[in-house]
Design a protein around this motif. Structure first.
Motif, PDB file in Angstrom:
ATOM      1  N   ASN A   1       9.234  -6.042   0.225  1.00  0.00           N
ATOM      2  CA  ASN A   1      10.647  -6.269  -0.079  1.00  0.00           C
ATOM      3  C   ASN A   1      11.265  -5.104  -0.841  1.00  0.00           C
ATOM      4  OD1 ASN A   1      10.719  -8.786   1.176  1.00  0.00           O
ATOM      5  ND2 ASN A   1       9.890  -9.787  -0.647  1.00  0.00           N
ATOM      6  N   ALA A   2      10.412  -4.220  -1.349  1.00  0.00           N
ATOM      7  CA  ALA A   2      10.933  -3.067  -2.081  1.00  0.00           C
ATOM      8  C   ALA A   2      11.231  -1.895  -1.147  1.00  0.00           C
ATOM      9  CB  ALA A   2       9.944  -2.637  -3.159  1.00  0.00           C
ATOM     10  N   CYS A   3      10.235  -1.540  -0.278  1.00  0.00           N
ATOM     11  CA  CYS A   3      10.412  -0.349   0.546  1.00  0.00           C
ATOM     12  C   CYS A   3      10.567  -0.670   2.040  1.00  0.00           C
ATOM     13  CB  CYS A   3       9.274   0.638   0.336  1.00  0.00           C
ATOM     14  SG  CYS A   3       7.717   0.118   1.095  1.00  0.00           S
ATOM     15  N   GLY A   4      10.342  -1.905   2.425  1.00  0.00           N
ATOM     16  CA  GLY A   4      10.545  -2.290   3.815  1.00  0.00           C
ATOM     17  C   GLY A   4       9.382  -1.992   4.747  1.00  0.00           C
ATOM     18  N   GLN A   5       8.316  -1.340   4.257  1.00  0.00           N
ATOM     19  CA  GLN A   5       7.146  -1.043   5.094  1.00  0.00           C
ATOM     20  C   GLN A   5       6.398  -2.340   5.418  1.00  0.00           C
ATOM     21  OE1 GLN A   5       6.056   1.681   6.498  1.00  0.00           O
ATOM     22  NE2 GLN A   5       6.723   3.473   5.323  1.00  0.00           N
TER      23      GLN A   5
ATOM     24  N   PRO B   1       0.809  -1.227   0.000  1.00  0.00           N
ATOM     25  CA  PRO B   1       0.000   0.000   0.000  1.00  0.00           C
ATOM     26  C   PRO B   1       0.842   1.278   0.000  1.00  0.00           C
ATOM     27  CG  PRO B   1      -0.031  -1.017   2.178  1.00  0.00           C
ATOM     28  CD  PRO B   1       0.722  -1.955   1.279  1.00  0.00           C
ATOM     29  N   TYR B   2       2.140   1.127   0.261  1.00  0.00           N
ATOM     30  CA  TYR B   2       3.003   2.316   0.328  1.00  0.00           C
ATOM     31  C   TYR B   2       3.670   2.616  -1.006  1.00  0.00           C
ATOM     32  CZ  TYR B   2       2.222   1.449   5.254  1.00  0.00           C
ATOM     33  OH  TYR B   2       1.619   1.245   6.467  1.00  0.00           O
ATOM     34  N   CYS B   3       4.243   1.570  -1.622  1.00  0.00           N
ATOM     35  CA  CYS B   3       4.979   1.821  -2.862  1.00  0.00           C
ATOM     36  C   CYS B   3       4.381   1.104  -4.070  1.00  0.00           C
ATOM     37  CB  CYS B   3       6.447   1.420  -2.693  1.00  0.00           C
ATOM     38  SG  CYS B   3       6.689  -0.374  -2.631  1.00  0.00           S
TER      39      CYS B   3
END
Ligand SMILES: [Zn+2]
Length: 176
Positions: A32-36, A4-6
């Motif tokens: 795995n992309a942004c860590g959120q 939902p973030y990136c």
């Protein structure tokens, strides 16, 4: 599952937990992309069909909607959430057994009314007053009348058999 973030479609499950006795699972995920981190819920779809409303509009069957209506009908009645769950399960089983992709809302209403009639007469009348759109007191009276006829018929059919109608109805003698 899209983050939902990136919005990247690459996440890992870091924790799973069963809820409501295994009916649903809550998963914590890490992108795995942004860590959120975010949470998803997984639940079994027990019933899936389209409801055809009186207007001809179609919408997907929504258990939450049915539950909300039943809760309303059961307001201040001695009916537990577990009983509502069991009732919804019976209703869905019956509707799914029809094997139809589209079911008229009137058919669903009939099944619900039959279940309510067995479980709680007050809730039955409440539900019927909305579903059948009672216009006045006479409509209500008719529904109550049908209810008592229905129960009388159920008693006659549900007996051990062998007992003829009219048996046991001894007239009471008036005193004074
Ligand atoms: Zn992300």
């Amino acid at each position: 599952m899209k983050c939902p973030y990136c919005q990247q479609n690459d996440s890992s499950v870091i924790d799973s937990r069963e809820l409501q006795g295994g009916e649903s699972i809550r998963r914590r995920r890490r992108c795995n992309a942004c860590g959120q981190r975010f949470t998803t819920y997984e639940r079994i779809e027990l019933a899936s069909f389209m409801v055809v409303k009186k207007s001809g509009q179609r919408e997907e069957y929504n258990q939450q909607k049915l539950r909300a209506r039943l809760r309303l009908a059961f307001t201040k009645r001695p009916i537990s959430e577990a009983q509502i769950d069991a009732m919804i399960a019976r209703i869905e089983r019956e509707l799914l057994a029809l094997g139809q992709a589209e079911i008229p809302s009137s058919k669903i209403g009939d099944v619900v009314m039959r279940e309510l009639q067995e479980l709680d007469q007050i809730a039955y009348i409440r539900f019927a007053s909305v579903y059948r759109n009672f216009a006045d007191l006479e409509d209500l009276r008719q529904a109550v009348d049908q209810l008592s006829h229905g129960r009388a018929a159920a008693r006659r059919n549900g007996g051990d058999g062998g007992e003829d109608e009219g048996g046991g109805a001894a007239p009471q003698g008036g005193a004074g």
